[in-house]
Design an enzyme around this catalytic site. Structure first.
Site, PDB file in Angstrom:
ATOM      1  N   ASP A  24     -10.708   3.146   4.711  1.00 50.13           N
ATOM      2  CA  ASP A  24     -11.118   1.738   4.644  1.00 50.13           C
ATOM      3  C   ASP A  24     -12.647   1.609   4.648  1.00 50.13           C
ATOM      4  OD1 ASP A  24      -9.247  -0.223   4.223  1.00 50.13           O
ATOM      5  OD2 ASP A  24      -8.648  -0.386   6.335  1.00 50.13           O
ATOM      6  N   GLN A  40      -4.167  -1.235   9.840  1.00 48.06           N
ATOM      7  CA  GLN A  40      -4.099  -2.558   9.221  1.00 48.06           C
ATOM      8  C   GLN A  40      -4.645  -3.624  10.174  1.00 48.06           C
ATOM      9  OE1 GLN A  40      -3.082  -3.282   6.005  1.00 48.06           O
ATOM     10  NE2 GLN A  40      -3.724  -5.374   6.456  1.00 48.06           N
ATOM     11  N   LYS A 100       0.837  -1.210   0.000  1.00 49.47           N
ATOM     12  CA  LYS A 100       0.000   0.000   0.000  1.00 49.47           C
ATOM     13  C   LYS A 100       0.865   1.250   0.000  1.00 49.47           C
ATOM     14  CE  LYS A 100      -3.753  -2.421   2.354  1.00 49.47           C
ATOM     15  NZ  LYS A 100      -4.379  -2.763   3.641  1.00 49.47           N
TER      16      LYS A 100
END
Ligand code: NDP
Length: 281
Positions: A116, A93, A49
């Site tokens: 997200d 994460q 990412k």
């Protein structure tokens, strides 16, 4: 033989598009990725990412914290990122260590920086049919279906898996696109029968090659979200690819399918979050 929906190729185009838009913008979007602990798969995802964000011209910052990090420390870091005007997107994460309450952490993220799309406010907006920031994996799947020219309106879509990060938002997006949606999970009685009725099958269960060709309606579009590492090191999806490809109308590979689209959609979400927030300041 099914048509291959090439996620790698589509993701490259989306990333190039984001890069062009970032280059043309009068600001540099900022993304902060928080990694707690040393889970090897998570470390790889975070590196991927970070690299993709930098290549797109996004100012990417990775914050690596030890597995023993307390919830209070993590919340303090998120509060700092929420207040940081250079940061447009915050991603924590997953998975997090068990000592940390995932829901508390997600709710602490500013919903306008929640790239997200996991914050309850964004989950609610999506369920309400007015999406704000949408989870990257299902967003990527929708782009793949649209790019492949799949007729979604009126189609029977089966979402296999009901997690908050893939299955549920996937079902919301398909419903918003006028599919007739069924969600199946580990308590579903006739999984094979449900699959055989589906014009569009999205598998997100994390069970290596569990969906076999005889579960597939001939000509169906099959999207494999699963990523499973076999003992011999190979990566496979939730779908038995070779045999299913002989029966389906279109199919995504693993690797090179949904995974790259997830990363590309994170970049798009970061740009979206930056554009909205900076237009309002
Ligand atoms: P979760 O473990 O959170 O959810 C799995 C879902 O699958 C649950 O709803 C579970 O049912 C259901 N399930 C599990 N086993 C069965 C079974 N035998 N029969 C029917 N349903 C079953 O997983 P995630 O949603 O986070 O991830 C799913 C897969 O997608 C994983 O392989 C993951 O690695 C991959 N993934 C890939 C991404 C990408 O970018 N390509 C991004 C995110 C995930 P129940 O609710 O009843 O327990």
């Amino acid at each position: 033989m099914a048509r291959l929906i090439d996620g790698k190729c589509l993701a490259a185009a989306l990333r190039a598009d984001v890069r062009r838009q970032v280059a043309a913008a009068d600001f540099t979007p900022g993304l902060a990725v928080v990694l707690v602990g040393e889970d090897p798969a998570s470390s790889v995802y975070v590196r991927t990412k970070d690299r993709a964000a930098r290549e797109a011209g996004i100012d990417s910052r990775t914050i690596r914290l030890p597995a023993v990090t307390t919830q209070d420390t993590l919340l303090a870091i998120i509060a700092d990122l929420n207040a940081d005007v250079a940061i447009d997107g915050i991603l924590v994460q997953l998975p997090l260590p068990r000592s940390v309450d995932l829901r508390v952490v997600i709710e602490a993220i500013d919903p306008m920086k929640d790239v997200d799309g996991f914050h309850p406010l964004n989950v609610g907006y999506l369920a309400d049919g007015r999406p704000n920031l949408v989870p990257c994996t299902p967003l990527g799947v929708m782009k793949m279906l649209l790019h492949a020219g799949v007729n979604i309106a009126g189609a029977r879509a089966l979402v296999l898996g009901r997690s908050a990060i893939v299955g549920k938002p996937m079902a919301s997006l398909l419903m918003a696109a006028d599919a007739t949606v069924t969600i199946a999970h580990s308590k579903t009685l006739d999984l094979a029968g449900e699959c055989r009725r589906a014009d569009i099958l999205i598998a997100a269960i994390g069970r290596p090659e569990m969906v076999t060709a005889d579960w597939i309606k001939p000509g169906a579009t099959v999207i494999d979200v699963g990523i499973n590492r076999l003992p011999d090191g190979r990566l496979v999806g939730d779908i038995a690819f070779e045999s299913t490809a002989a029966r389906a109308g279109a199919i995504t590979p693993v690797p090179g399918g949904v995974g790259p689209m997830t990363v590309a959609c994170l970049l798009e979400n970061t740009l979206t979050a930056a554009s909205i927030r900076r237009a309002g300041t």
